[in-house]
Design a protein around this motif. Structure first.
Motif, short mmCIF file in Angstrom:
data_model
loop_
_atom_site.label_atom_id
_atom_site.label_comp_id
_atom_site.label_asym_id
_atom_site.label_seq_id
_atom_site.Cartn_x
_atom_site.Cartn_y
_atom_site.Cartn_z
N ASP B 18 0.84 -1.21 0.00
CA ASP B 18 0.00 0.00 0.00
C ASP B 18 0.87 1.25 0.00
OD1 ASP B 18 -2.30 -1.37 -0.07
OD2 ASP B 18 -3.04 -0.77 1.89
N LEU B 19 1.92 1.22 0.86
CA LEU B 19 2.80 2.39 0.95
C LEU B 19 3.51 2.62 -0.39
CD1 LEU B 19 4.60 2.39 4.37
CD2 LEU B 19 3.32 4.21 3.30
N LEU B 20 4.00 1.52 -1.02
CA LEU B 20 4.68 1.67 -2.31
C LEU B 20 3.74 2.29 -3.34
CD1 LEU B 20 6.64 -1.65 -2.57
CD2 LEU B 20 7.57 0.64 -2.48
N GLY B 21 2.47 1.81 -3.34
CA GLY B 21 1.51 2.36 -4.29
C GLY B 21 1.29 3.84 -4.09
N THR B 22 1.16 4.27 -2.82
CA THR B 22 0.89 5.69 -2.61
C THR B 22 2.14 6.53 -2.88
OG1 THR B 22 1.19 5.21 -0.28
CG2 THR B 22 -1.04 5.48 -1.04
N ILE B 23 3.35 5.94 -2.64
CA ILE B 23 4.56 6.68 -3.00
C ILE B 23 4.59 6.88 -4.52
CG2 ILE B 23 7.08 6.56 -3.10
CD1 ILE B 23 6.98 5.10 -0.44
N GLY B 24 4.19 5.80 -5.27
CA GLY B 24 4.11 5.94 -6.72
C GLY B 24 3.13 7.01 -7.13
N LEU B 25 2.00 7.08 -6.39
CA LEU B 25 0.98 8.10 -6.69
C LEU B 25 1.57 9.49 -6.58
CD1 LEU B 25 -2.13 8.26 -7.12
CD2 LEU B 25 -2.31 8.63 -4.69
N VAL B 26 2.50 9.69 -5.65
CA VAL B 26 3.09 11.02 -5.48
C VAL B 26 4.24 11.25 -6.46
CG1 VAL B 26 4.36 12.45 -3.85
CG2 VAL B 26 2.36 11.24 -3.11
N ARG B 27 5.04 10.20 -6.74
CA ARG B 27 6.29 10.43 -7.48
C ARG B 27 6.15 10.42 -8.99
NH1 ARG B 27 11.75 7.74 -6.54
NH2 ARG B 27 12.21 9.42 -7.97
N LEU B 28 5.23 9.59 -9.55
CA LEU B 28 5.24 9.40 -11.00
C LEU B 28 4.70 10.64 -11.73
CD1 LEU B 28 4.25 5.66 -11.17
CD2 LEU B 28 6.44 6.69 -11.64
N PRO B 29 5.08 10.82 -13.00
CA PRO B 29 4.87 12.12 -13.63
C PRO B 29 3.45 12.43 -14.14
CG PRO B 29 6.04 10.68 -15.11
CD PRO B 29 5.96 9.96 -13.82
N ASP B 30 2.67 11.45 -14.66
CA ASP B 30 1.35 11.86 -15.15
C ASP B 30 0.25 10.94 -14.65
OD1 ASP B 30 1.50 9.64 -16.65
OD2 ASP B 30 1.17 10.58 -18.58
N VAL B 31 -1.00 11.30 -14.94
CA VAL B 31 -2.14 10.63 -14.29
C VAL B 31 -2.20 9.15 -14.65
CG1 VAL B 31 -3.74 11.39 -16.07
CG2 VAL B 31 -4.60 10.75 -13.88
N TYR B 32 -1.77 8.78 -15.86
CA TYR B 32 -1.87 7.37 -16.26
C TYR B 32 -0.85 6.51 -15.50
CZ TYR B 32 -4.21 10.02 -19.78
OH TYR B 32 -5.03 10.91 -20.39
N ASN B 33 0.39 7.04 -15.35
CA ASN B 33 1.39 6.30 -14.60
C ASN B 33 1.01 6.20 -13.12
OD1 ASN B 33 3.28 5.83 -16.73
ND2 ASN B 33 3.63 8.02 -16.69
N ARG B 34 0.42 7.28 -12.59
CA ARG B 34 -0.01 7.24 -11.19
C ARG B 34 -1.09 6.19 -11.00
NH1 ARG B 34 -0.43 13.55 -11.34
NH2 ARG B 34 1.78 14.00 -11.14
#
Lengths: 161, 130, 87
Positions: B18-34
């Motif tokens: 869950d934590l990795l997913g939310t870190i990805g939500l913050v770090r990745l560049p656009d809405v599709y990658n998030r």
């Protein structure tokens, strides 16, 4: 009458949710299942009940561990990309053609590839799937097809034959 | 290992995902990658937490956890797909590092097509039922 | 039972990262995605609460929350696409 064919299924789910065999709970379950049958029974009788043949259940049981393995691999892959300091991604929208015949099979294929390595189904138009891929490899549609959908298609074809 | 130790391991793995997913939500560049990071990691993480609860408790709670797991597994890819499609159609641009875009052509054809999507969908639904 | 508190702390951090994306998100779909993911995190949190208190009605809340957050995501997607809910 066809819509009541899914009645036992609904009653089973109800019994699982309440987890009691008291007659009042069972009576409420029968009433609720009847109402649900009237509302959505036709769709379930058409789409879920034909799935309950031995061959299909066998291939579904083959599919689940396979799917789970790919699911965990997908997560480790995303974890690597997220934690790497430069976020090594190479995203793109690709189109692949699926050879699966039925609509239900295509929807399951789309949902499966959404949960597996680096791919997210964006749209499903007739037999073409539009997919957002976080790390595009290869150049042609054949490359994409081999890398993204081929492993799932092989087993889904057996389920929906 | 006792059942509590199993539950502990499963739940802590789930929380980590869950934590990795939310870190990805913050770090990745656009809405599709998030959406990619968020959907995959958080779905699997929550499934691990539910599995941990099922192992820990057994009985009624385990049954409910299994049903809840099935719901999460069935609904989250559909939700992600709907959000991605609507994001693209509402005109959110993809990140400039995007290498190929086969979808743009399809969406542009739809925008200029005389028949709206609605008719196609209702026609399909009617043929499925008939 | 200390591991339950550790897990809850992890989920709290995740929820705050979601809130950061909801507040910051440059476009409306970014916020919709973060809301959808926050809903799934709450399912996990209900689960931890059920373990800590040992009361299984909390799992009913988790199931209802999972389905409601799905409906919310679909409704938001339809709204962003500029359609009514029944189209």
């Amino acid at each position: 009458m066809k819509r009541f064919a899914a009645f036992p299924l609904f009653l089973l789910v109800w019994m699982g949710l309440t987890w009691s065999l008291h007659w009042q709970d069972l009576l409420a379950g029968v009433l609720v299942s009847l109402v649900v049958c009237l509302l959505v029974g036709r769709f379930v009788a058409l789409s879920v009940l034909p799935m309950l043949s031995p061959r299909r259940i066998f291939w579904t049981l083959v599919y689940l561990p396979f799917f789970f393995y790919h699911c965990v691999r997908a997560n480790l892959d995303v974890a690597y990309r997220v934690l790497h300091p430069d976020t090594p991604i190479r995203p793109g929208f690709i189109r692949v053609e699926t050879t699966l015949p039925s609509r239900a099979a295509r929807v399951i294929l789309a949902s499966s590839i959404t949960l597996t390595p680096g791919t997210l189904a964006v749209d499903l138009v007739d037999s073409s799937l539009y997919i957002h891929w976080i790390n595009v490899r290869g150049k042609t549609h054949a490359d994409y097809h081999r890398a993204v959908v081929a492993p799932f298609e092989r087993i889904l074809k057996e389920i929906f034959r | 290992m006792s059942s509590e130790a199993w539950a502990e391991t499963l739940i802590l793995i789930g929380v980590l995902f869950d934590l990795l997913g939310t870190i990805g939500l913050v770090r990745l560049p656009d809405v599709y990658n998030r959406l990619q990071a968020g959907t995959k990691c958080v779905t699997l993480g929550t499934c691990f937490i539910l599995a941990g609860a099922a192992v820990w408790a057994g009985g009624a709670l385990a049954m409910k956890a299994v049903i809840c797991m099935a719901f999460v597994l069935l609904t989250s890819p559909v939700g992600a797909h709907a959000l991605a499609r609507s994001a693209y159609r509402s005109g959110v641009a993809a990140w400039e590092g995007t290498v190929v875009d086969d979808y743009r052509g399809h969406v542009e054809r739809l925008m200029h097509a005389p028949t709206p999507m609605k008719d196609e969908a209702t026609a399909l639904a009617q043929t499925e039922i008939a | 039972m200390n591991w339950v508190y550790l897990a809850a702390a992890g989920l709290f951090v995740g929820a705050f990262l979601c809130l950061f994306r909801i507040g910051r998100g440059p476009s409306a779909p970014d916020r919709a995605v973060a809301i959808d993911i926050l809903g799934t995190l709450v399912v996990g949190f209900c689960c931890l609460l059920a373990i800590r208190t040992g009361q299984d009605f909390l799992m009913n809340i988790a199931i209802a929350w999972a389905l409601m957050s799905f409906l919310g995501a679909i409704a938001l997607a339809k709204y962003l696409e500029g359609k009514a809910f029944d189209e």
